[in-house]
Design a protein around this motif. Structure first.
Motif, short mmCIF file in Angstrom:
data_model
loop_
_atom_site.label_atom_id
_atom_site.label_comp_id
_atom_site.label_asym_id
_atom_site.label_seq_id
_atom_site.Cartn_x
_atom_site.Cartn_y
_atom_site.Cartn_z
N MET A 1 30.72 35.89 31.83
CA MET A 1 30.03 37.09 31.33
C MET A 1 28.68 36.79 31.10
O MET A 1 27.77 37.65 31.55
N TYR A 2 27.98 35.74 31.14
CA TYR A 2 26.54 35.44 31.05
C TYR A 2 26.01 35.66 32.62
O TYR A 2 25.02 36.10 32.48
N GLY B 1 17.75 39.83 26.87
CA GLY B 1 19.31 39.57 27.00
C GLY B 1 19.51 38.68 28.07
O GLY B 1 20.34 37.52 28.10
N MET B 2 18.59 38.89 29.15
CA MET B 2 18.84 37.95 30.46
C MET B 2 18.34 36.43 29.80
O MET B 2 18.94 35.55 30.39
N GLU C 1 27.41 37.63 34.57
CA GLU C 1 27.50 39.10 34.84
C GLU C 1 26.27 39.70 34.22
O GLU C 1 25.49 40.89 34.75
N ARG C 2 25.83 39.00 32.95
CA ARG C 2 24.49 39.70 32.40
C ARG C 2 23.45 39.48 33.24
O ARG C 2 22.50 40.30 33.18
N SER D 1 23.34 42.07 36.08
CA SER D 1 22.93 43.28 35.44
C SER D 1 21.31 43.41 35.35
O SER D 1 21.17 44.51 35.56
N ALA E 1 20.93 34.97 28.15
CA ALA E 1 22.19 34.46 28.98
C ALA E 1 21.63 33.35 29.61
O ALA E 1 22.70 32.31 29.87
#
Length: 582
Positions: free
Chosen positions: A548-549, A459-460, A551-552, A555, A463
């Motif tokens: 959003m990316y 996911g990172m 923030e991804r 996280s 992003a």
């Protein structure tokens, strides 16, 4: 390094669509252009150009990049030479740059040109009498043909070329790089080509890039060829292409040797070409597909020639080029056939050539005794392998009729055998395609679920890719990222390289787009970035998406703190500040 303002001005003057149309046919589809990829054989277009980002990507072979990458790849050039080619096209003065590779390429081009002139001059001197007799007497070439192909003679001397090049100011290193001279075990230099008739090999633009030298007698080796250099790659070179490309004829003749090509051109067949090296390569098939609509294989009739024909047929299977095979009765090769029977007879044969399917079926029929039951079964199985998946329903019906007549096996049984074979091949191809997809396209983006430290990172990585795409589509997004997002935060090494190139562009006051940063990046990273841009061609990456990316990434950072690097707390604080602005 070429100045960035020069690169930017060049990119404003050239358009990827216009440049690509000089090498291939494109079809306009909405906001993109599509066509058959010039970098691999295909029948269904998978090559896309995205005018908005001036990038291209092929979903078949994975080739991608900007207009400079396209020119580099299709012409086998390095970055500075590709820039110079585009600059010439755009009417810009050549860039003032200190690129060592560019200088080396230029010197190597010069040394080959001077060597070709030397060989041609030697042919017309007293010492070249035997060579002239060979070219014009034994081989029957006219003076015009000799001049057209730049044929020459290497004198019977160990140092004639060496001394000539020294007088012209070339260094020992340059002469060694050219392959024209070698160093002996004692340390001295000597000429590679001695007492041989010489054939220069040209690239598609007419530059001399290599040589072939042939003995005039029976002594061995018969041929000596230049080694591969930064100019000459055998697998990507087609002899005679620089002449044949000017023909209006769309049917090309592919031969085995230089002499076949030269003799055919003298006889008026001006699309004759030959592969450089021992065997045809996929790269040469692609190159032929850019010029020819039909290719006639005209290889030697001996066993080696027949094996080369079978290999060539396989290589052309996925090419849009129509392929046929020419058999030469009573002669070993086209040169010998022309001498024995003349041009008109060869023209008649060319107009009656059999297609590749008929040639392959005939070869299989020769293998088996079809008067026996076992021979008929084996022949039908072999024929089914040839016909399965490669023919239209009409062709399948026609050839099934022919097999029925040849073997007396029912047409229905033959069609069933072909269908069973086709089904098995489709199943095999489906499995192979699934294996390929595991390493290509969208699957490759999400296939690696864990990083080196064991944390989930796919996911990172996604992003990071989206953030880099956002920057290249709209560099203003950099103001959101730069205050806190550091190169060491990246999980993907490739995206970190892209981000570094973007920051370097900003530091130098340059413009941020794929074309301007590509010279700072490895070719595979440029290709990957082109794929990411292709994925986002119809997507507008807005400021909210960028947040959003980011923030991804935030996280994911605490899970891989050691791998990610410094101060994830700073990134968390920044994300909170952005959230408050929504």
């Amino acid at each position: 390094m070429i100045p960035q303002d020069y690169i930017y001005e060049l990119l404003q003057r050239v358009d990827l669509v216009d440049v690509a149309q000089g090498y291939m046919q494109l079809r306009h589809r909405g906001r993109t252009y599509t066509g058959l990829c010039p970098f691999h054989n295909e029948k269904t277009p998978s090559f896309h150009i995205y005018p908005e980002t001036q990038s291209f990507y092929c979903f078949g072979c994975g080739a991608g990049g900007d207009v400079i990458s396209f020119v580099k790849k299709i012409n086998n050039l390095d970055y500075p030479e590709a820039v110079k080619l585009l600059a010439s096209r755009a009417g810009m003065p050549l860039p003032q740059e200190s690129d060592e590779a560019g200088k080396k390429r230029s010197r190597l081009t010069g040394i080959n040109k001077d060597a070709a002139r030397f060989f041609f001059q030697c042919l017309n001197e007293e010492s070249g009498l035997a060579a002239r007799r060979y070219w014009m007497g034994e081989r029957g070439l006219s003076a015009a043909t000799v001049k057209r192909f730049g044929l020459g003679y290497a004198p019977d001397s160990f140092t004639a070329m060496l001394q000539h090049l020294k007088k012209l100011g070339y260094t020992e290193e340059e002469m060694l790089d050219s392959g024209l001279v070698k160093r002996s075990q004692k340390g001295g230099l000597y000429d590679v080509f001695r007492n041989r008739v010489m054939v220069p090999i040209f690239d598609v633009r007419g530059n001399v890039i290599a040589f072939g030298g042939r003995n005039m007698g029976d002594e061995k080796p018969k041929y000596i060829n230049s080694p591969e250099t930064m100019l000459y790659k055998k697998s990507r070179t087609i002899f005679g292409l620089n002449v044949a490309k000017r023909s209006k004829e769309h049917r090309w003749i592919l031969c085995e040797g230089y002499m076949d090509v030269i003799s055919l051109h003298q006889a008026g067949f001006d699309t004759a070409v030959a592969a450089c090296g021992t065997a045809l390569t996929p790269e040469q098939v692609k190159l032929l597909g850019e010029y020819a609509q039909e290719v006639v294989l005209c290889y030697d009739s001996d066993e080696a020639g027949q094996k080369a024909t079978a290999r060539a047929i396989q290589l052309f299977e996925n090419s849009p080029v129509k392929l046929s095979v020419l058999k030469l009765p009573g002669a070993k090769d086209p040169d010998e056939f022309l001498k024995r029977y003349g041009r008109d007879r060869l023209e008649m044969l060319l107009n009656g050539t059999s297609n590749a399917l008929e040639y392959e079926l005939a070869k299989q029929k020769e293998r088996f005794d079809i008067t026996s039951d076992d021979g008929r079964v084996s022949y039908i199985r072999a024929a089914a392998q040839i016909l399965a998946g490669r023919v239209t329903p009409v062709e399948r019906d026609v050839y099934a009729d022919r097999l029925h007549e040849e073997t007396n096996v029912s047409k229905q049984a033959i069609l069933a055998q072909i269908e069973n074979t086709a089904r098995a091949l489709r199943k095999k191809e489906g499995k192979e395609r699934q294996m390929r997809l595991r390493g290509e396209g969208v699957a490759a983006d999400v296939r690696v679920p864990y990083g080196e430290d064991g944390s989930r990172v796919s996911g990172m990585e996604y992003a990071e890719q989206q953030l880099m795409a956002a920057l290249l589509k709209n560099p203003q997004h950099l103001s959101l990222m730069e205050p806190i997002l550091k190169e060491e935060h990246f999980v993907s090494k490739e995206m970190a390289q892209v981000y570094h190139a973007v920051l370097e562009q900003k530091r130098q006051g340059g413009f941020i787009e794929l074309g301007t940063i590509s010279q700072f990046l490895p070719a595979d990273v440029v290709g990957k970035m082109a794929r990411i841009l292709a994925r986002n061609a119809e997507v507008a990456i807005l400021e909210e998406d960028v947040r959003m990316y980011l923030e991804r990434l935030q996280s994911g950072l605490p899970q891989s703190k050691q791998a990610a690097g410094k101060t994830p707390e700073e990134l968390a604080m920044y994300i909170e500040q952005m959230k408050s602005k929504k």
